[in-house]
Design a protein around this motif. Sequence first.
Motif: not given
Length: 410
Positions: A98-101, A113-115, A121-127
Amino acid sequence: MRKRALLSCALVATGLFAAPAWAGSVQCDNDRAAGQYPCDNMGGLNYVYRSGQRGDWNGDDRLNSTNTGWYGWFFPGVERSYSFYAWLNNSAFTDAYARYGVIDTSNAYRQTAVINQNTAPGGWNYAGYGRGYLFTVTPSGNGRNGADIVQLYYADGLAAAADAAPRVTEANRDFSGRCPSATPADPRIAALQQRMLDAPDAYRDAVGSVDLRFRNNGQNEAIDFEVSRTQRSSFVRIARGQDRVEEHATRNGSSLSLYPQAKAYKTTLLADLPAPGGPRVYRNARCEAVFVHRGDASGAIGADNVIAPQNYAFWLSTEDVRIAGRQRLLGREATVVAGKHADYLGEKLGAATFRMWVDDKTGALLRLVGRDRTGAVAYSIDVRELRFDTGLELKPSMAAPQGWSRLETR
């Protein structure tokens, strides 16, 4: 039902409480009612609205149905430098890349980011971190791409000079001590986790190949890679069977992706982000888990499963794990970790237990196998070759083949 919030302000430190490294934050959830959030949603043409979802913020999300398009969280008239956090906590979110921008007011896009949504894991993921007013997620076509709430933190005011320097703004980290610790209790596990998170600091270049198979999202890939951290460059070839190949070349902050079967290509500018300096796993003031992903200036998509294994390092905080021994693998000394999946990843990946082999010297992932309750393999990562610091001189071509179609970058 989680409480909706419009705007959070930093708490003033008193007594034993340390000052949070942020000044304010804004949230944006899917399909908001007017006035609930200071934002709008954009794109989403191929993202199906779903409600009644366990684990989602406010119980709803958007799930991509076609592996095309993009989804955006739009803050009209408010361009600012933000640290960008995405809530990932739904078993249907399985996009491996998944590409974030972020898009600024000049309509310039940078990938932050690419995550791997499948193994995150479940929660807040820094992108990532970027300056703009429209934050987006784009599907890769490798699993189902999902979008839920995002929270954006900023360190200073609106002035460009005040907050333009790239850095990770912490997501309201808990300093009270009332939340369960996110640090592994076993100091050996904690040290191993840190080594995995810091793996990119342990080598200058890497060459290798790896096979990835995940039953839940159909991922079945053979990846060959050459990566130079010092030259901020990489070349990665991802083969999915006989009829689908991707090639990704990155050099000096620009990435070229080739799709030979479609005779198409995509160019992407990567945000220039520093390595995070603070904790990589912690809990916020609501005791929710926060996972800080490290940006990859070399753009080694897919290879990061091995040479920057962040998601699997985060598992050492969220799953029930123990040191199971040591073993020599691929000519390298490795620590073996045995684990039992907690409910979220266990249900999502269809696995009850797993074993991972981690290189003692670099923190790279050498092997990972997850099994369901019958003992059948639910997923596996098997490194076929891995060499570090060979003196690699990598200058991949950034020229697209003549006559190929250019794909939109969002």
